[in-house]
Design a protein around this motif. Structure first.
Motif, short mmCIF file in Angstrom:
data_model
loop_
_atom_site.label_atom_id
_atom_site.label_comp_id
_atom_site.label_asym_id
_atom_site.label_seq_id
_atom_site.Cartn_x
_atom_site.Cartn_y
_atom_site.Cartn_z
N ARG A 107 44.71 2.92 59.96
CA ARG A 107 45.94 2.81 59.48
C ARG A 107 46.30 1.87 58.44
N ALA A 108 47.11 2.03 57.50
CA ALA A 108 47.39 1.52 56.28
C ALA A 108 49.11 1.46 56.67
N TYR A 109 49.28 -0.23 55.83
CA TYR A 109 50.67 -0.56 56.05
C TYR A 109 50.87 -1.51 54.57
N SER A 110 52.12 -1.32 54.06
CA SER A 110 52.63 -1.95 53.03
C SER A 110 53.71 -2.77 53.39
N LYS A 111 53.24 -4.08 53.12
CA LYS A 111 54.26 -5.07 53.46
C LYS A 111 55.40 -5.21 52.47
N LEU A 112 54.98 -4.84 51.41
CA LEU A 112 56.02 -4.72 50.50
C LEU A 112 57.51 -3.82 50.76
N CYS A 113 57.20 -2.62 51.35
CA CYS A 113 58.25 -1.74 51.60
C CYS A 113 58.34 -1.33 52.88
N GLY A 114 57.02 -1.56 53.80
CA GLY A 114 57.43 -1.24 55.20
C GLY A 114 56.84 0.08 55.32
N SER A 115 56.12 0.81 54.57
CA SER A 115 55.60 2.18 54.65
C SER A 115 54.29 2.00 55.47
N ARG A 116 54.07 3.14 56.29
CA ARG A 116 52.88 3.09 56.82
C ARG A 116 52.24 4.67 57.03
N VAL A 117 50.93 4.63 57.05
CA VAL A 117 50.24 5.66 57.39
C VAL A 117 49.21 5.53 58.36
N THR A 118 49.01 6.46 59.45
CA THR A 118 48.05 6.65 60.36
C THR A 118 47.38 8.08 60.21
N VAL A 160 54.34 6.78 38.38
CA VAL A 160 54.42 5.69 39.28
C VAL A 160 53.68 4.28 38.71
N ARG A 161 52.81 4.50 37.81
CA ARG A 161 52.25 3.25 37.20
C ARG A 161 53.44 2.44 36.46
N ASP A 162 54.62 2.95 36.18
CA ASP A 162 55.56 2.01 35.43
C ASP A 162 56.15 1.26 36.64
N TYR A 163 56.11 1.55 37.78
CA TYR A 163 56.64 1.07 38.81
C TYR A 163 55.93 0.20 40.02
N LYS A 164 55.28 -0.90 39.35
CA LYS A 164 54.33 -1.61 40.31
C LYS A 164 54.61 -1.78 41.93
N ALA A 165 55.88 -1.93 41.93
CA ALA A 165 56.45 -2.15 43.72
C ALA A 165 56.24 -0.70 44.48
N ARG A 166 55.86 0.19 43.56
CA ARG A 166 55.52 1.69 44.24
C ARG A 166 54.05 1.74 44.39
N HIS A 167 53.13 1.16 43.87
CA HIS A 167 51.91 1.52 43.70
C HIS A 167 51.44 1.41 45.22
N ALA A 168 51.75 0.32 46.05
CA ALA A 168 51.18 0.12 47.52
C ALA A 168 51.47 1.28 48.40
N SER A 169 52.58 1.78 48.33
CA SER A 169 52.90 3.05 49.09
C SER A 169 52.12 4.36 48.64
N THR A 170 52.21 4.49 47.35
CA THR A 170 51.62 5.60 46.70
C THR A 170 50.18 5.50 47.43
N LEU A 171 49.36 4.60 47.34
CA LEU A 171 48.01 4.38 47.75
C LEU A 171 47.64 4.41 49.29
N LEU A 172 48.60 4.15 49.86
CA LEU A 172 48.28 4.13 51.32
C LEU A 172 47.68 4.86 51.92
N VAL A 173 47.64 6.23 51.72
CA VAL A 173 46.83 7.26 52.30
C VAL A 173 45.41 7.15 51.94
N PHE A 174 45.00 6.59 50.83
CA PHE A 174 43.69 6.38 50.06
C PHE A 174 43.21 5.34 50.95
N ASP A 175 43.93 4.09 51.07
CA ASP A 175 43.44 3.02 51.72
C ASP A 175 43.08 3.55 53.28
N ALA A 176 43.93 4.26 53.90
CA ALA A 176 43.47 4.63 55.40
C ALA A 176 42.23 5.56 55.15
#
Length: 152
Positions: A33-44, A117-133
């Protein structure tokens, strides 16, 4: 800076609306699982591997449009991939978003759609969640193999 209309292109909307492999696996080798504290997005994700190749994959995605789009591309391409390939594409995605690196190429070239997305740092975490998982799942599988191979 990129216009939000460019960020949420028709192709991004299409990917997010058609995420493949959204069924969880009944008997996965590993779940991560991966979770973004910034936006609440999660991937399992559930992952099966045999002989160093991903043989099956399932995912549950509760993320924003960008996280959904990344997961859609991953779901479409992961089966048949090796751990090295998956780590490489994750590294390239991080470099693309955080260091202005080039987007992934080859079979992963659809990920270039997420380059704005590179211009929107707040969106990086959710974009990368699946890679983290996926990378967490690979670590879990390798740890099991190392433990099984260790002398008793």
């Amino acid at each position: 800076m990129v216009n939000l209309d460019d960020l949420y292109s028709g192709r991004i909307l299409e990917l997010a609306a058609n995420i493949p492999r959204t069924e969880r696996l009944d008997d996965p080798d590993v779940t991560a699982r991966a979770y973004s504290k910034l936006c609440g997005s999660r991937v399992t994700i559930d992952l099966n591997m045999a002989d160093g190749i991903v043989t099956d994959y399932g995912q549950e995605v509760k993320a924003c449009l960008l996280g959904q789009s990344s997961a859609a591309i991953m779901g479409k391409l992961i089966v048949g991939s090796t751990p090295d390939e998956l780590r490489d594409v994750g590294r390239k995605m991080r470099e693309m978003l955080k260091e202005n690196g080039p987007p992934p190429t080859g079979k992963w070239s659809d990920l270039a759609l997420l380059e704005p997305v590179r211009d929107y740092k707040a969106r990086h975490a959710s974009t990368l969640l699946v890679f983290d998982a996926v990378e967490d799942a690979l670590i879990q599988i390798e740890s099991r193999h190392e433990a099984a191979a260790a002398p008793a």
